[in-house]
Design a protein around this motif. Structure first.
Motif, PDB file in Angstrom:
ATOM      1  N   SER A 118       0.858  -1.185   0.000  1.00 30.81           N
ATOM      2  CA  SER A 118       0.000   0.000   0.000  1.00 30.81           C
ATOM      3  C   SER A 118       0.891   1.230   0.000  1.00 30.81           C
ATOM      4  O   SER A 118       1.835   1.312   0.799  1.00 30.81           O
ATOM      5  CB  SER A 118      -0.905   0.022   1.234  1.00 30.81           C
ATOM      6  OG  SER A 118      -1.721  -1.123   1.294  1.00 30.81           O
ATOM      7  N   VAL A 120       0.795   5.597  -0.137  1.00 34.38           N
ATOM      8  CA  VAL A 120       0.127   6.897  -0.173  1.00 34.38           C
ATOM      9  C   VAL A 120       1.197   7.897  -0.596  1.00 34.38           C
ATOM     10  O   VAL A 120       2.155   8.145   0.144  1.00 34.38           O
ATOM     11  CB  VAL A 120      -0.465   7.284   1.190  1.00 34.38           C
ATOM     12  CG1 VAL A 120      -1.066   8.685   1.131  1.00 34.38           C
ATOM     13  CG2 VAL A 120      -1.527   6.272   1.608  1.00 34.38           C
ATOM     14  N   ILE A 142      -2.054   5.066  -4.055  1.00 37.23           N
ATOM     15  CA  ILE A 142      -2.976   6.200  -3.996  1.00 37.23           C
ATOM     16  C   ILE A 142      -2.178   7.499  -4.041  1.00 37.23           C
ATOM     17  O   ILE A 142      -1.194   7.668  -3.315  1.00 37.23           O
ATOM     18  CB  ILE A 142      -3.831   6.163  -2.711  1.00 37.23           C
ATOM     19  CG1 ILE A 142      -4.748   4.952  -2.724  1.00 37.23           C
ATOM     20  CG2 ILE A 142      -4.660   7.442  -2.582  1.00 37.23           C
ATOM     21  CD1 ILE A 142      -5.779   4.953  -3.841  1.00 37.23           C
ATOM     22  N   ARG A 154      -7.743   6.815  -8.375  1.00 39.56           N
ATOM     23  CA  ARG A 154      -6.700   6.555  -7.371  1.00 39.56           C
ATOM     24  C   ARG A 154      -6.177   7.866  -6.779  1.00 39.56           C
ATOM     25  O   ARG A 154      -5.101   7.882  -6.190  1.00 39.56           O
ATOM     26  CB  ARG A 154      -5.540   5.789  -8.031  1.00 39.56           C
ATOM     27  CG  ARG A 154      -5.955   4.566  -8.855  1.00 39.56           C
ATOM     28  CD  ARG A 154      -6.102   3.331  -8.020  1.00 39.56           C
ATOM     29  NE  ARG A 154      -4.810   2.766  -7.712  1.00 39.56           N
ATOM     30  CZ  ARG A 154      -4.131   1.953  -8.538  1.00 39.56           C
ATOM     31  NH1 ARG A 154      -4.628   1.645  -9.716  1.00 39.56           N
ATOM     32  NH2 ARG A 154      -2.972   1.458  -8.171  1.00 39.56           N
ATOM     33  N   CYS A 155      -6.919   8.949  -6.972  1.00 39.33           N
ATOM     34  CA  CYS A 155      -6.469  10.276  -6.534  1.00 39.33           C
ATOM     35  C   CYS A 155      -7.358  10.848  -5.433  1.00 39.33           C
ATOM     36  O   CYS A 155      -8.582  10.758  -5.501  1.00 39.33           O
ATOM     37  CB  CYS A 155      -6.443  11.250  -7.712  1.00 39.33           C
ATOM     38  SG  CYS A 155      -5.301  10.795  -9.036  1.00 39.33           S
ATOM     39  N   ALA A 299      -7.165   8.250   2.045  1.00 40.40           N
ATOM     40  CA  ALA A 299      -6.143   7.715   1.145  1.00 40.40           C
ATOM     41  C   ALA A 299      -5.568   6.409   1.686  1.00 40.40           C
ATOM     42  O   ALA A 299      -5.402   5.432   0.940  1.00 40.40           O
ATOM     43  CB  ALA A 299      -5.029   8.742   0.955  1.00 40.40           C
ATOM     44  N   LEU A 302      -8.196   3.565   1.518  1.00 39.61           N
ATOM     45  CA  LEU A 302      -8.386   3.133   0.136  1.00 39.61           C
ATOM     46  C   LEU A 302      -7.188   2.326  -0.354  1.00 39.61           C
ATOM     47  O   LEU A 302      -7.346   1.313  -1.046  1.00 39.61           O
ATOM     48  CB  LEU A 302      -8.610   4.348  -0.764  1.00 39.61           C
ATOM     49  CG  LEU A 302      -8.923   4.079  -2.238  1.00 39.61           C
ATOM     50  CD1 LEU A 302     -10.140   3.161  -2.381  1.00 39.61           C
ATOM     51  CD2 LEU A 302      -9.165   5.390  -2.972  1.00 39.61           C
ATOM     52  N   ALA A 303      -5.983   2.761   0.024  1.00 39.19           N
ATOM     53  CA  ALA A 303      -4.770   2.033  -0.383  1.00 39.19           C
ATOM     54  C   ALA A 303      -4.775   0.609   0.161  1.00 39.19           C
ATOM     55  O   ALA A 303      -4.431  -0.344  -0.548  1.00 39.19           O
ATOM     56  CB  ALA A 303      -3.527   2.780   0.101  1.00 39.19           C
ATOM     57  N   SER A 313     -12.644   2.069  -6.740  1.00 38.46           N
ATOM     58  CA  SER A 313     -13.267   3.395  -6.816  1.00 38.46           C
ATOM     59  C   SER A 313     -13.527   3.741  -8.279  1.00 38.46           C
ATOM     60  O   SER A 313     -12.851   3.246  -9.166  1.00 38.46           O
ATOM     61  CB  SER A 313     -12.346   4.430  -6.174  1.00 38.46           C
ATOM     62  OG  SER A 313     -12.910   5.704  -6.255  1.00 38.46           O
TER      63      SER A 313
END
Length: 332
Positions: A118, A120, A142, A154-155, A299, A302-303, A313
């Motif tokens: 993962s 960020v 992300i 991914r933003c 972030a 989500l990662a 997403s």
């Protein structure tokens, strides 16, 4: 230094059994876990993280790329990611990129090679294509505070343009027509977006300005002080100033104080970010809130989900800035 073979010999089990215990395999019995953990403690054995990663395909770490870990803004971002990481049984590995393409690339490569599944990433130096390539390589990648259309899902980004527009519009609504801008000299999109927001607010309200009203400097308190000194030296009829961030606003405030110019009576001032400094300068700073803590939490979550293949997403998460009214703006 003890090895896995030493642990196996001391505990009277096979190397495979020790490996299962180390990697928390459900096949390891309670008895095996007890004897192996006892031997590891007695021998001072520490499992090799890279070896475990080869088995589990993960090091249980979240990689985070920031510009500069010493910047309080990024400290808040890292803290938010760490909060999410701990709730998910993970640790955080940090890299500094300094808004420089080479440093950012080296840091991301290190995080990937350290088997962070993962990531960020706060990147301002790398090209869109490089970030797209990394996103394709790392499922849990992300991007924060930047929008790349090809990987918009991914933003996690902030509308910097809108934030600067709100700040400038607030000054206009308070009767100010001669409004200066202290901008960042960093060649990143945030700098351009905030300057453009300032200019658009002026235009939409029938106001014009010249380049003389805009000063660029380092996005620090020292940079803000220099920029304000340059504005004062021009002897312009300025009654209000919008600053790129709160640190620049604080530096500008210091320059105004040194020149016996009262804020907000003689000069109104608005910053950006709503960092801690905004509450502790005098007068307390009117500013634009940058919800970095919430953005970083989202972030990180989500990662982790993407790395597990649990979530997909479909659109960019664009956060709205909000105006925080304090004591540094007055009506004229």
């Amino acid at each position: 230094m003890a090895t896995i073979k030493d642990v196996a010999k001391d505990s009277g089990v096979s190397i495979a059994t020790v490996s299962r215990v180390i990697n928390k395999s459900p096949k390891a019995s309670a008895k095996s876990i007890a004897v192996v953990e006892k031997s590891m403690k007695a021998l001072g054995y520490r499992p090799n993280a890279n070896a475990r990663a080869l088995v589990s395909k993960s090091t249980n770490t979240i990689g985070v790329l920031v510009s500069d870990v010493s910047d309080p803004f990024f400290g808040l971002m890292i803290k938010a990611v760490d909060d999410v990481a701990r709730k998910n049984g993970k640790q955080v590995l940090i890299g500094n990129g300094y808004h420089n393409a080479t440093d950012e690339r080296n840091a991301i490569e290190l995080l990937i090679n350290s088997r962070c599944d993962s990531l960020v990433v706060h990147s301002k130096g790398l090209s869109n294509q490089e970030l797209i390539d990394y996103a394709n390589e790392v499922p849990g990648f992300i991007l924060i505070n930047r929008l790349v259309p090809e990987i918009a899902e991914r933003c996690i980004a902030l509308d910097n343009f809108k934030g600067a527009y709100l700040a400038t519009e607030f000054l206009i609504k308070n009767g100010h027509k001669q409004i200066a801008c202290i901008g960042s000299n960093q060649e990143i999109e945030d700098s351009v977006q905030r300057k453009d927001g300032y200019l658009q607010a002026l235009k939409d309200n029938g106001l014009t300005t010249s380049d003389n009203y805009i000063e660029f400097s380092e996005p620090t308190d020292i940079g803000g002080e220099k920029a304000m000194m340059n504005l004062l030296a021009k002897n312009l009829p300025v009654t209000a100033t919008f600053a790129y961030n709160d640190f620049m606003a604080a530096g500008a405030l210091s320059a105004l104080e040194d020149n016996s110019i009262k804020v907000p009576e003689q000069m109104s001032l608005v910053g950006f970010d709503d960092g801690l400094i905004a509450k502790f300068v005098h007068p307390k700073l009117t500013t634009i809130r940058y919800p970095i803590h919430i953005m970083a939490e989202k972030a990180a979550s989500l990662a982790i989900m993407l790395a597990k293949g649990e979530h997909k997403s479909s659109s960019v998460s664009l956060f709205n800035p909000t105006l925080i009214k304090r004591m540094s703006v007055s009506k004229i």
